[in-house]
Structure formats: structure tokens, C-alpha cells
Design a protein around this motif. Sequence first.
Motif, PDB file in Angstrom:
ATOM      1  N   GLY A 113      12.361  -4.639  16.274  1.00 27.80           N
ATOM      2  CA  GLY A 113      11.452  -5.527  16.328  1.00 27.80           C
ATOM      3  C   GLY A 113      10.868  -5.852  14.931  1.00 27.80           C
ATOM      4  N   SER A 114      10.878  -4.939  14.009  1.00 29.79           N
ATOM      5  CA  SER A 114      10.350  -5.139  12.526  1.00 29.79           C
ATOM      6  C   SER A 114      11.378  -6.041  11.922  1.00 29.79           C
ATOM      7  CB  SER A 114      10.043  -3.704  11.976  1.00 29.79           C
ATOM      8  OG  SER A 114       8.979  -2.947  12.658  1.00 29.79           O
ATOM      9  N   LEU A 115      12.681  -5.885  12.339  1.00 31.21           N
ATOM     10  CA  LEU A 115      13.614  -6.667  11.480  1.00 31.21           C
ATOM     11  C   LEU A 115      13.587  -7.809  11.869  1.00 31.21           C
ATOM     12  CD1 LEU A 115      16.786  -4.104  12.007  1.00 31.21           C
ATOM     13  CD2 LEU A 115      15.603  -4.830   9.755  1.00 31.21           C
ATOM     14  N   ILE A 116      13.233  -8.339  13.060  1.00 27.20           N
ATOM     15  CA  ILE A 116      12.997  -9.461  13.752  1.00 27.20           C
ATOM     16  C   ILE A 116      11.816 -10.420  13.011  1.00 27.20           C
ATOM     17  CG2 ILE A 116      12.526 -11.196  15.857  1.00 27.20           C
ATOM     18  CD1 ILE A 116      13.807  -9.022  17.334  1.00 27.20           C
ATOM     19  N   VAL A 117      10.693  -9.417  12.951  1.00 28.26           N
ATOM     20  CA  VAL A 117       9.390 -10.031  12.164  1.00 28.26           C
ATOM     21  C   VAL A 117       9.710 -10.121  10.730  1.00 28.26           C
ATOM     22  CG1 VAL A 117       7.188  -9.268  11.376  1.00 28.26           C
ATOM     23  CG2 VAL A 117       7.760  -8.823  13.727  1.00 28.26           C
ATOM     24  N   ALA A 118      10.604  -9.262  10.022  1.00 28.99           N
ATOM     25  CA  ALA A 118      10.767  -9.484   8.429  1.00 28.99           C
ATOM     26  C   ALA A 118      11.487 -10.830   8.422  1.00 28.99           C
ATOM     27  CB  ALA A 118      11.444  -8.176   7.979  1.00 28.99           C
ATOM     28  N   SER A 119      12.564 -11.029   9.368  1.00 33.79           N
ATOM     29  CA  SER A 119      13.483 -12.171   9.004  1.00 33.79           C
ATOM     30  C   SER A 119      12.985 -13.519   9.639  1.00 33.79           C
ATOM     31  CB  SER A 119      14.770 -11.990   9.365  1.00 33.79           C
ATOM     32  OG  SER A 119      14.855 -11.505  10.719  1.00 33.79           O
ATOM     33  N   ALA A 120      11.881 -13.387  10.258  1.00 34.20           N
ATOM     34  CA  ALA A 120      11.380 -14.584  10.945  1.00 34.20           C
ATOM     35  C   ALA A 120      10.976 -15.760  10.164  1.00 34.20           C
ATOM     36  CB  ALA A 120      10.031 -14.299  11.986  1.00 34.20           C
ATOM     37  N   ALA A 121      11.610 -17.008  10.596  1.00 39.46           N
ATOM     38  CA  ALA A 121      11.300 -18.269   9.721  1.00 39.46           C
ATOM     39  C   ALA A 121      10.442 -19.233  10.430  1.00 39.46           C
ATOM     40  CB  ALA A 121      12.565 -19.143   9.487  1.00 39.46           C
ATOM     41  N   SER A 122       9.782 -18.770  11.729  1.00 38.79           N
ATOM     42  CA  SER A 122       8.825 -19.459  12.290  1.00 38.79           C
ATOM     43  C   SER A 122       7.896 -18.646  13.038  1.00 38.79           C
ATOM     44  CB  SER A 122       9.603 -20.381  13.307  1.00 38.79           C
ATOM     45  OG  SER A 122      10.303 -19.690  14.284  1.00 38.79           O
ATOM     46  N   VAL A 123       6.738 -19.305  13.358  1.00 41.94           N
ATOM     47  CA  VAL A 123       5.863 -18.459  14.000  1.00 41.94           C
ATOM     48  C   VAL A 123       6.078 -18.006  15.408  1.00 41.94           C
ATOM     49  CG1 VAL A 123       3.476 -18.527  14.955  1.00 41.94           C
ATOM     50  CG2 VAL A 123       3.624 -19.333  12.863  1.00 41.94           C
ATOM     51  N   PRO A 124       6.814 -18.747  16.396  1.00 39.64           N
ATOM     52  CA  PRO A 124       7.412 -18.169  17.539  1.00 39.64           C
ATOM     53  C   PRO A 124       8.261 -17.006  17.314  1.00 39.64           C
ATOM     54  CG  PRO A 124       7.484 -20.628  17.503  1.00 39.64           C
ATOM     55  CD  PRO A 124       6.953 -20.249  16.115  1.00 39.64           C
ATOM     56  N   VAL A 125       9.270 -17.185  16.390  1.00 41.18           N
ATOM     57  CA  VAL A 125      10.211 -15.863  16.460  1.00 41.18           C
ATOM     58  C   VAL A 125       9.277 -14.674  15.809  1.00 41.18           C
ATOM     59  CG1 VAL A 125      12.221 -14.994  15.036  1.00 41.18           C
ATOM     60  CG2 VAL A 125      11.986 -17.401  15.752  1.00 41.18           C
ATOM     61  N   LEU A 126       8.437 -14.785  14.909  1.00 40.70           N
ATOM     62  CA  LEU A 126       7.433 -14.028  14.394  1.00 40.70           C
ATOM     63  C   LEU A 126       6.638 -13.299  15.729  1.00 40.70           C
ATOM     64  CD1 LEU A 126       5.862 -12.336  12.342  1.00 40.70           C
ATOM     65  CD2 LEU A 126       4.278 -14.173  12.061  1.00 40.70           C
ATOM     66  N   VAL A 127       6.114 -14.029  16.525  1.00 37.40           N
ATOM     67  CA  VAL A 127       5.459 -13.268  17.841  1.00 37.40           C
ATOM     68  C   VAL A 127       6.452 -12.664  18.635  1.00 37.40           C
ATOM     69  CG1 VAL A 127       4.323 -14.195  20.000  1.00 37.40           C
ATOM     70  CG2 VAL A 127       3.923 -15.445  17.726  1.00 37.40           C
ATOM     71  N   LEU A 128       7.682 -13.250  18.716  1.00 39.54           N
ATOM     72  CA  LEU A 128       8.589 -12.423  19.716  1.00 39.54           C
ATOM     73  C   LEU A 128       8.964 -11.278  18.881  1.00 39.54           C
ATOM     74  CD1 LEU A 128      10.712 -12.337  21.973  1.00 39.54           C
ATOM     75  CD2 LEU A 128      12.425 -13.342  20.347  1.00 39.54           C
ATOM     76  N   GLY A 129       9.226 -11.001  17.542  1.00 40.87           N
ATOM     77  CA  GLY A 129       9.583  -9.597  17.011  1.00 40.87           C
ATOM     78  C   GLY A 129       8.100  -8.693  17.207  1.00 40.87           C
ATOM     79  N   TRP A 130       7.025  -9.416  17.017  1.00 40.61           N
ATOM     80  CA  TRP A 130       5.965  -8.382  16.998  1.00 40.61           C
ATOM     81  C   TRP A 130       5.533  -7.915  18.347  1.00 40.61           C
ATOM     82  CZ3 TRP A 130       3.762  -5.582  13.719  1.00 40.61           C
ATOM     83  CH2 TRP A 130       2.414  -5.186  13.868  1.00 40.61           C
ATOM     84  N   MET A 131       5.899  -8.658  19.416  1.00 39.42           N
ATOM     85  CA  MET A 131       6.009  -7.920  20.896  1.00 39.42           C
ATOM     86  C   MET A 131       6.854  -6.863  21.200  1.00 39.42           C
ATOM     87  SD  MET A 131       5.556 -11.861  22.734  1.00 39.42           S
ATOM     88  CE  MET A 131       5.880 -11.147  24.486  1.00 39.42           C
ATOM     89  N   VAL A 132       8.009  -7.302  20.473  1.00 34.38           N
ATOM     90  CA  VAL A 132       9.088  -5.977  20.607  1.00 34.38           C
ATOM     91  C   VAL A 132       8.247  -4.802  19.770  1.00 34.38           C
ATOM     92  CG1 VAL A 132      11.151  -5.054  19.933  1.00 34.38           C
ATOM     93  CG2 VAL A 132      11.035  -7.407  20.713  1.00 34.38           C
ATOM     94  N   VAL A 133       7.929  -5.000  18.644  1.00 32.74           N
ATOM     95  CA  VAL A 133       7.361  -3.754  17.790  1.00 32.74           C
ATOM     96  C   VAL A 133       6.194  -3.060  18.616  1.00 32.74           C
ATOM     97  CG1 VAL A 133       5.771  -3.469  15.861  1.00 32.74           C
ATOM     98  CG2 VAL A 133       7.653  -4.803  15.555  1.00 32.74           C
ATOM     99  N   CYS A 134       5.392  -3.987  19.317  1.00 35.26           N
ATOM    100  CA  CYS A 134       4.331  -3.558  20.152  1.00 35.26           C
ATOM    101  C   CYS A 134       4.640  -2.641  21.160  1.00 35.26           C
ATOM    102  CB  CYS A 134       3.356  -4.425  20.493  1.00 35.26           C
ATOM    103  SG  CYS A 134       2.402  -5.086  19.003  1.00 35.26           S
TER     104      CYS A 134
END
Length: 425
Positions: A113-134
Motif C-alpha cells: 500500500g505504501s508503494l501505491i501511495v508514494a507513486s500516486a499521481a491522483s487523489v483517488p489512487v492515493l486513497v486506494l493505496g492508503w486503504m491498503v496500508v490501513c
Amino acid sequence: MSPTDEPTIAVDGDAPEAAAPQKVGGLFLTLFGLMNFGLYLTVMMPALFSLPYKVQLLAPDSKASVLGMVATVGAIVSILTGPLAGVLSDQTRSRWGRRRPWLLGGILVVLAGSLIVASAASVPVLVLGWMVVCAGGGGVGAAITPVVAERVPEAQRGTVGAIVGVATQLAGVLGYTIGGLLTGSLILLFVLPIAVLAVFALVYSLVFPDSTAPVEKVSVGETFRMLVFDPRKHRDFSLVWLGKLLMQTSLAFLTTYQLYFLADRLGFTAEEAGQRLALVGGIGILVTMGFAVTSGILSDRMRRRKLFVVTSSVLTAVGLTLMAFTDGFGLFFAAVMFVLGAAGMFGSTDVAMASDLVPERDKAGRWMATYNLAATLSGAIAPMLGAGLLALNDPTGGNYTALFLAGAVIALGTGAVTLLIRGVR
């Protein structure tokens, strides 16, 4: 306790019951403290710096509301996955034990999830990555949270709580320091704390294997029903839970928005804010350590928990009130010292009080997951409530006076409900 010691299980009918934990030694205290340091570095570095910094890069004109939304969505995921992982970890039977599969598996999910957050280019992708982290964090928390109730005797829980409190504050300070240094590499910014947790968790798991004692299997539906308890039957535990919720909500007002506070009210850039937060935290850790260690040891010796929790709620209210009227770095520094001292005191004694009041020792995973749910729920409440308070009579979202005064009142609520507890002094 030697590394190979296992909790003794006495079977009475169909319900296994754990014997009272034996005294733990220096090796356990050291490795458990280091593992908690890794855990809280993974939790606090994103909460205090990395996630707000990433949100500011993606949505600079609406950073407070976007951060509140991202944090709230993640907290909802944690609310669903954390308790489920806690109860299922009680039921887990494997050659690795109950907790280790959830600990190591959870770390891998957090990493993804952290890799998704770090590389996110938009807020929706950031939200998705943060959901995986949590979601992964729920597994990690389920493995670590029950350890105090399962392995540590009552007479040492304040001391262990003090160690955890120091580890928490040290993680916060280093989170600022590391964050300020790694803004040029978002991958390292989000991955480094997970690597630290993985190393310490692996060492602890190799030295202290889990119990493999069987427990009664339950369905997923029954798992969630087990997390609902009658507050009239377990009155004291309910009050501890409520006090935790209130305190963590008030503290989250500061931790979630302090990076933006330094930028919006005091005029610092994100990098400058990170450096000043590291400076404040570096000095503040001495305050935190003093309060955490002294409070934890004294609460064990005096056999009192409530006094320290109530005092911490008052100190938090004082610090947040000062923060509400801060107009310079000096006053900000003083306000943070009050809050850090209070956080150290609360962290070292509240978890000890909750462990003392666990209704069923052999189901510590269930009850401590429910206790930890209070902190998780505050993560859902505080960001959205905070964003609303910031926007109160201020369309730019900069009403920090309203935010911190509300936090002070909420913190005092912790002291009020703690005074109603009867089962501990």
C-alpha cells in the motif's frame, strides 16, 4: 522469562484459560520496545509528515479537506479490519503460532500500500493505496496489541507502557527528522519506516515464538458480534474505551494538522516545518520520556492508574489551549511540550489500565483489539471534524483557534470519564 517460555494453558471444559503471566526480563522489554518503535514509526511518520506532505503535493488548494477525507477513509478501513484481525488472530492455529502470521503478513500488505501511495499521481489512487496500508495495519496491530495482556504481569504493565510510550514519541520525533530529509524521494519517505518495523518484528518473532494453544473456532459473523459488548456488564472497560477515544481525538487534532498550522499561521514551508518539528520533538522527547517512564513506574508502585490518566487529560487541555492562541514559534514550542508530556503519561498508564480491566484474559486479542478500536475510530472522527472546525467562519480552512479549543474540551472529557472507573485506583 526465557525466549522459549510459553504461557501455560489450563483447559476447563471447552474454554481454554491462560494462567497469570510470569515476570518478563530485560531481553523481552528491549525487543518489545524496539518492535513498538518500528510499529509507531510506520504509523506516525505518515500521520505526522509523509501523508500531509503527499496530499499537499497533489491538492495544494484543498489540502485540509482532502487530508481529512483520506484519513477518514483509511480509518474506516482500519475499523473494519483491525477488530476482525484481532479476533481471528486469537483463533489462528499454525506452526508459526497465533500472532506471527498476522504480524509478518500485515507488514507485507502495508509495504504494498505504501508503494501505491508514494507513486500516486491522483487523489483517488492515493486513497486506494492508503486503504491498503490501513488494511495491513490491522493485521500488524492485531499481532502486537495483545502482547501486554498475554505475556506481561500486572505489576510490570506500567513499566512496559512507559517503554511503549517512549518508543512512540521517539518514532514521532524521528518521523519528522527523516521526513524532512527524504522529501526528494517519496518512495524512501514511505518505505523506510516499514523496513525498520520489518527488521525489529522479525527479530522479536524469532526470539519469542507464539503460543500454539487451540481456541474455539468462530464464524466471521460471530467474530464481529464478539466485538460488541454490553457496556452495563463491562462498565469499567467501556469507560476506559471512551476515555481512549476522547484523548486520541484531541491529540489527532494536533498531529493531523500541525504541519499545515506551521505553514498557514507561522509561514514556514513544508521542509522548514519538518525541520522545526524535528527540533521541537528532539527536545520534547526528553519531556515525554521523563513523563512516560516516571508515570509508568509510579503507577506500578502506587498501584494507581486513574491519577495519571486524569492529569494527562488536564495537561493536554492546557497545551491545546496555548496552541489555539499561538502566534510565534516560541509559544508553539511551549504548547507542544505540554502535549508531549501529557501523551507520554497517558500512553504509559492507559494501556496498563486497559490491560488490568480486560474481562477475559484468554481472549485478550478480542478485548485489546476492541480497546485499540477507540484510537482507530478517533482517526475517522478527528480529520473530518477537524476540517469542519478549520472551516468554521473561515472559508480558507484556517480557523486553528476553533480546532484546538475544541480539542482542549474533548481532552478534559477523558479525565471526567476516568474518574467514574471503579475497578482500578
